[in-house]
Design an enzyme around this catalytic site. Structure first.
Site, PDB file in Angstrom:
ATOM      1  N   CYS A 169      -3.825  -5.291   3.270  1.00  0.00           N
ATOM      2  CA  CYS A 169      -4.353  -5.810   4.527  1.00  0.00           C
ATOM      3  C   CYS A 169      -4.829  -7.251   4.353  1.00  0.00           C
ATOM      4  CB  CYS A 169      -5.495  -4.902   4.986  1.00  0.00           C
ATOM      5  SG  CYS A 169      -5.995  -5.160   6.677  1.00  0.00           S
ATOM      6  N   CYS A 179      -2.913  -1.497  12.555  1.00  0.00           N
ATOM      7  CA  CYS A 179      -4.178  -1.879  11.931  1.00  0.00           C
ATOM      8  C   CYS A 179      -4.869  -2.921  12.806  1.00  0.00           C
ATOM      9  CB  CYS A 179      -3.925  -2.471  10.540  1.00  0.00           C
ATOM     10  SG  CYS A 179      -5.391  -3.231   9.811  1.00  0.00           S
ATOM     11  N   GLY A 205       8.457  15.194 -14.695  1.00  0.00           N
ATOM     12  CA  GLY A 205       7.906  16.225 -13.826  1.00  0.00           C
ATOM     13  C   GLY A 205       7.355  17.435 -14.554  1.00  0.00           C
ATOM     14  N   CYS A 210      -5.959  -0.598   7.805  1.00  0.00           N
ATOM     15  CA  CYS A 210      -5.159  -0.282   6.617  1.00  0.00           C
ATOM     16  C   CYS A 210      -6.029   0.349   5.551  1.00  0.00           C
ATOM     17  CB  CYS A 210      -4.588  -1.563   5.989  1.00  0.00           C
ATOM     18  SG  CYS A 210      -3.237  -2.318   6.897  1.00  0.00           S
ATOM     19  N   CYS A 242      -5.048  -6.463  10.681  1.00  0.00           N
ATOM     20  CA  CYS A 242      -3.875  -7.272  10.332  1.00  0.00           C
ATOM     21  C   CYS A 242      -2.657  -6.950  11.169  1.00  0.00           C
ATOM     22  CB  CYS A 242      -3.529  -7.096   8.849  1.00  0.00           C
ATOM     23  SG  CYS A 242      -2.667  -5.544   8.487  1.00  0.00           S
TER      24      CYS A 242
END
Lengths: 377, 256, 276
Positions: free
Chosen positions: C269, C238, C29, C263, C241
């Site tokens: 997807c 979606c 970080g 998606c 899908c």
């Protein structure tokens, strides 16, 4: 040898101009640059000169670029000076960018949308590798036939439908004109936009960049950037209906920014607007960022960043004014400087003599002590 | 130096050729209010900055005793340690409240910041503490979400005080806390400071040119002139019976 | 592409970048400055990510490049082509097949593995940049873990709007020590970073910083105990899908308000549709 006063200023200037013309032409064995070549093949430079010269005439801009040896600010200056000589015939109707015949149109806020993402001719996805093939001359490919450009509705219409985006401001009947009247404050948005449209691309780019780095940030998204031709229409009083007089290529950028709102006032996205002659995306985008930053006070946001300072931005964005004043420092200033010289000499003499008299004493005296040591005169 | 909270010994500081502090020594005991009085140019602001650790003295030292009883040289501390001290044990109420407050953050956010900086992570509790402190400094708690730019000068100062005191510091420095405020506003503010300081048992170093403020808030005071301490003692004694000619001058110049 | 080293950068530059990466991995970080080079793509278009990918790529690697979750967006295409030409590595659109994935603004929906590296393109590495524009000051704040001002920002959102208004680039605490910008991924993606099995590397070319999250590191989105972080997505499924757990793109279909949702992760997807 006695001093002889310098004379011959006029002859010197003439000689300078002759040399300049010579330098501009350069090596005579190299073919002379034609203005048509500049107009056709250095179109981005032409667009910039038109924008900052505030005059849409690609031929004139090309000429100015040739005359200025490629110095674009000098070229914009030439165009502005020419503009001064032109009579004002009237004002056109507001240009309808929604009816633009689109060459290029992208939106960063939707993956796909009516009208589609039309990439057009762009450097955006090219790799910046010098193409040495361009040094030579190759038989050119035939100019490609392009499909007819179709108009597409503005993206902000889709957001506006749900009330998510602040609406367009009402049309100003008589917009102010910076080329006729001096800049005055407070400057309303129409005036600010005009100033930005004429403003130096580099200056606005830096300011726009600063807003992205925390100096007055507004979370901008590129709602839409479109490049293409629009019709310019006027309404002659004798006819009473609009007549098309020209087609202009324009670049328009709508930035969608930081929403405003609270628990009780439903939040809405706010907008920044940029418009430039020709194909000038960098200018239109920077202008939109700065336009939005200059609205900070009106939108109740914290101000204090340079891009949010209306006077600072508008006064210093005109590069013809700026270059005039910066470069004027080259003019003789020796009269003013002479008085400075004398003043500095006097002060140094006074300091030297007071240091000589101060010697080993307390120096500057005690803080708050009314007994001061006076320097000997 | 036994049991003092803050002690300074023989502090000297000069701005180039101008001496601003000359051999200044000060002691502060826990829970007491000490006023540093003098006119502008007396060195009182320089003394404040040296005590705060912001200005390194040319000579002398400042010692602070923490809650565990450990004595530390303020100017020998590493920056992280000093900054931590400023955020926890110490507080500083500045003359210009706008310099210390975040003007674009709500009153509640301003007060809650020191709590959040120390690890407070419950929004409801932070907000409740902020509301409680607004009440303590006599600001309507309904203004907890208002921005400071909607507050009057006196309110800004009270908000600053709440922001500083919320973490119960042991030692608070105050620089002309009532400067620039209307007389009636000043009186109310002084009263508030007096109540809070005594209730919370906070030690205070109060820098002021105003003898009235010193008399109202401080148990002891030191008088500075030309970078030196010319007189010190219990406030009432010094102001009722000044010994040093400069103190006499100050006292007699105060409009009755 | 003649005359260029494998993956464009010269070996000295790669070494410099790898050293920065090692330092970054050692201090999860923490932003490590590095000598970012001018690349053939503009600043702001992924030069940081590209330099990291160029430095970690080997001839046996399989590269996937996505932008907004899709392989066929113009910038992803451009970058993938760049590496195909300069490194000759195999490229793929299948997340499961890739060993190095360079991404802009999304984390793939498919769970990543220990043998994979995720390279993020970062525009603004400094999580405090909107609150404190001075880099000198933010460096001090990170060194001293002085993050109170970020919590004040969250407090203000809740006080003003009833909830935290940050929807992307939502700040996180890494390894309990450093405040980090996850790059402009939607807040929805933040939980994927927590204890991810893959190595996560972050590159900011214009701002010249590199940072990293080693595998299985704690990554927590900032919040309050009584206003916990909640990842958000559009409520629809979606349309292609049927997924209800993936991040969705909103596609405008007509100018009368017509919308559909698909998606954002095109590989995810496609995989679901193939399996169906």
């Amino acid at each position: 040898m006695a001093y002889v006063a310098v004379k011959g200023g006029e002859r010197a200037i003439d000689a300078a101009h002759t040399w300049l013309a010579d330098a501009r032409r350069g090596d005579r064995s190299v073919p002379e640059l034609g203005t048509a070549q500049i107009e056709e093949q250095l179109g981005r430079a032409v667009d910039r000169v038109m924008a900052e010269g505030s005059l849409y005439d690609p031929g004139l801009a090309a000429l100015a670029i040739k005359q200025a040896q490629g110095d674009l600010v000098e070229a914009a200056f030439l165009v502005r000076a020419f503009r001064t000589t032109l009579p004002r015939l009237g004002a056109s109707q507001p240009v309808e960018t929604a009816r633009m015949a689109i060459t290029r149109r992208i939106s960063a806020i939707f993956k796909d949308l009516p009208g589609g993402q039309v990439l057009g001719p762009t450097y955006d996805y090219s790799h910046r590798l010098l193409d040495f093939a361009l040094e030579g001359s190759e038989p050119p490919d035939a100019k490609q036939a392009r499909p007819d450009a179709e108009p597409a509705p503005h993206v902000h219409a889709f957001l506006g439908g749900e009330g998510l985006l602040e609406p367009d401001e009402p049309q100003v009947a008589d917009p102010p004109d910076l080329t006729r009247q001096p800049l005055r404050f407070p400057a309303d948005r129409a005036l600010r936009l005009q100033a930005l449209a004429r403003g130096d691309e580099g200056f606005l780019l830096g300011l726009g960049y600063s807003t992205q780095r925390g100096y007055g940030g507004t979370h901008p998204f590129a709602g839409e950037i479109r490049v293409g031709e629009v019709e310019v229409e006027i309404v002659p009083p004798e006819l009473g209906f609009p007549v098309s007089i020209a087609d202009l290529t324009l670049t328009e950028c709508q930035m969608v920014n930081q929403f405003k709102g609270s628990k009780t006032v439903p939040p809405q996205f706010t907008r920044g607007y940029g418009l430039a002659f020709g194909h000038s995306e960098r200018k239109a985008m920077a202008m939109a960022l700065v336009d939005r930053a200059l609205r900070a006070a009106e939108l109740g946001e914290e101000t204090g960043a340079p891009a949010q300072d209306v006077e600072f931005v508008l006064y210093h964005s005109d590069n013809v004014e700026a270059t005039g004043f910066v470069e004027h420092l080259k003019l003789p200033h020796y009269v003013d400087f002479q008085s400075e010289l004398e003043a500095v000499r006097r002060m140094r003499a006074a300091a030297a003599s007071s240091l000589a008299t101060a010697g080993s004493g307390e120096g500057w005296g005690e803080v708050g002590d009314s007994r001061k040591t006076e320097p000997a005169k | 130096m036994s049991a003092t909270l803050l002690s300074a010994r023989e502090l000297s500081f000069a701005f180039g050729p101008i001496p601003a502090l000359r051999g200044v020594s000060v002691d502060l005991w826990p829970g007491e209010v000490l006023a540093v009085v003098g006119e502008s140019g007396s060195g009182k602001t320089t003394l404040l900055n040296v005590l705060l650790g912001r200005l390194r003295p040319d000579a002398g030292a400042v010692w602070y005793r923490d809650e565990a009883g450990h004595l530390a040289d303020v100017h020998a501390m590493a920056e992280p340690e000093l900054r931590r001290l400023h955020r926890s044990d110490w507080g500083f109420v500045q003359q210009d409240a706008k310099a210390s407050l975040r003007m674009a953050v709500s009153a509640g956010g301003n007060i809650g910041e020191r709590l959040m900086a120390q690890g407070a992570r419950h929004y409801g509790n932070i907000r409740a503490a902020a509301a409680e402190w607004l009440e303590r400094v006599e600001i309507d708690p309904a203004r907890i979400d208002d921005l400071p730019r909607t507050f009057s000068g006196g309110m800004l100062q009270r908000l600053q005080i709440a922001r500083v005191l919320v973490t119960h510091p042991r030692l608070v420095f105050m620089d002309e806390p009532t400067g620039g405020l209307d007389v009636s506003v000043q009186a109310r503010l002084l009263d508030l400071i007096r109540k809070l300081v005594s209730r919370l048992g906070i030690a205070v170093v109060l820098v002021t040119h105003d003898l009235g403020v010193a008399r109202l808030l401080a148990e002891r005071l030191i008088v500075m002139q030309g970078g030196r301490v010319v007189e010190h003692g219990l406030t009432d004694q010094v102001l009722d019976d000044p010994q040093h000619p400069y103190t006499q001058l100050l006292v007699s110049s105060v409009l009755q | 592409m003649n005359g260029y080293n494998f993956a464009y950068l010269d070996e000295q530059t790669k070494r410099m970048i790898r050293r920065a990466l090692l330092k970054a991995v050692a201090i999860p970080g923490h932003q490590v400055p590095f000598g970012s080079r001018e690349m053939p793509m503009p600043y702001g278009w992924g030069t940081g990510g590209i330099q990291i990918t160029a430095s970690v790529l080997g001839p046996a690697d399989v590269l996937k490049v996505i932008d907004q979750g899709a392989d066929d967006t113009t910038n992803a295409v451009s970058i993938r082509r760049f590496f195909a030409r300069t490194a000759g590595v195999r490229t793929t659109t299948r997340t499961a097949e890739a060993t190095v994935i360079q991404t802009r603004h999304r984390i793939p929906e498919t769970k990543l593995r220990e043998d994979q590296i995720l390279v993020y393109q970062v525009p603004q590495p400094e999580p405090l940049w909107r609150l404190v524009p001075s880099r000198a000051e933010t460096r001090r704040m990170h060194a001293l873990a002085e993050y109170g001002v970020m919590h004040v920002r969250l407090y203000e959102d809740i006080a003003r709007l009833g909830q935290v208004a940050i929807s992307y680039d939502y700040p996180v605490m890494v390894n309990g020590r450093y405040l980090m910008s996850p790059s402009p991924i939607p807040a929805f993606d933040n939980p994927k970073m927590h204890r991810m099995a893959a190595l996560q590397l972050f590159g900011a070319g214009r701002e010249k910083r590199i940072y990293a999250v080693p595998p299985y590191t704690e990554v927590r989105s900032l919040d309050f105990d009584d206003h916990p972080f909640r990842p958000a997505r559009a409520p629809q499924a979606c349309i292609l899908c049927g997924a209800t757990d993936s991040y969705l793109d909103e596609v405008v279909t007509d100018d009368r308000g017509g919308r559909m949702f698909v998606c954002s992760d095109t590989d995810y997807c496609a995989g679901r549709r193939a399996a169906a």
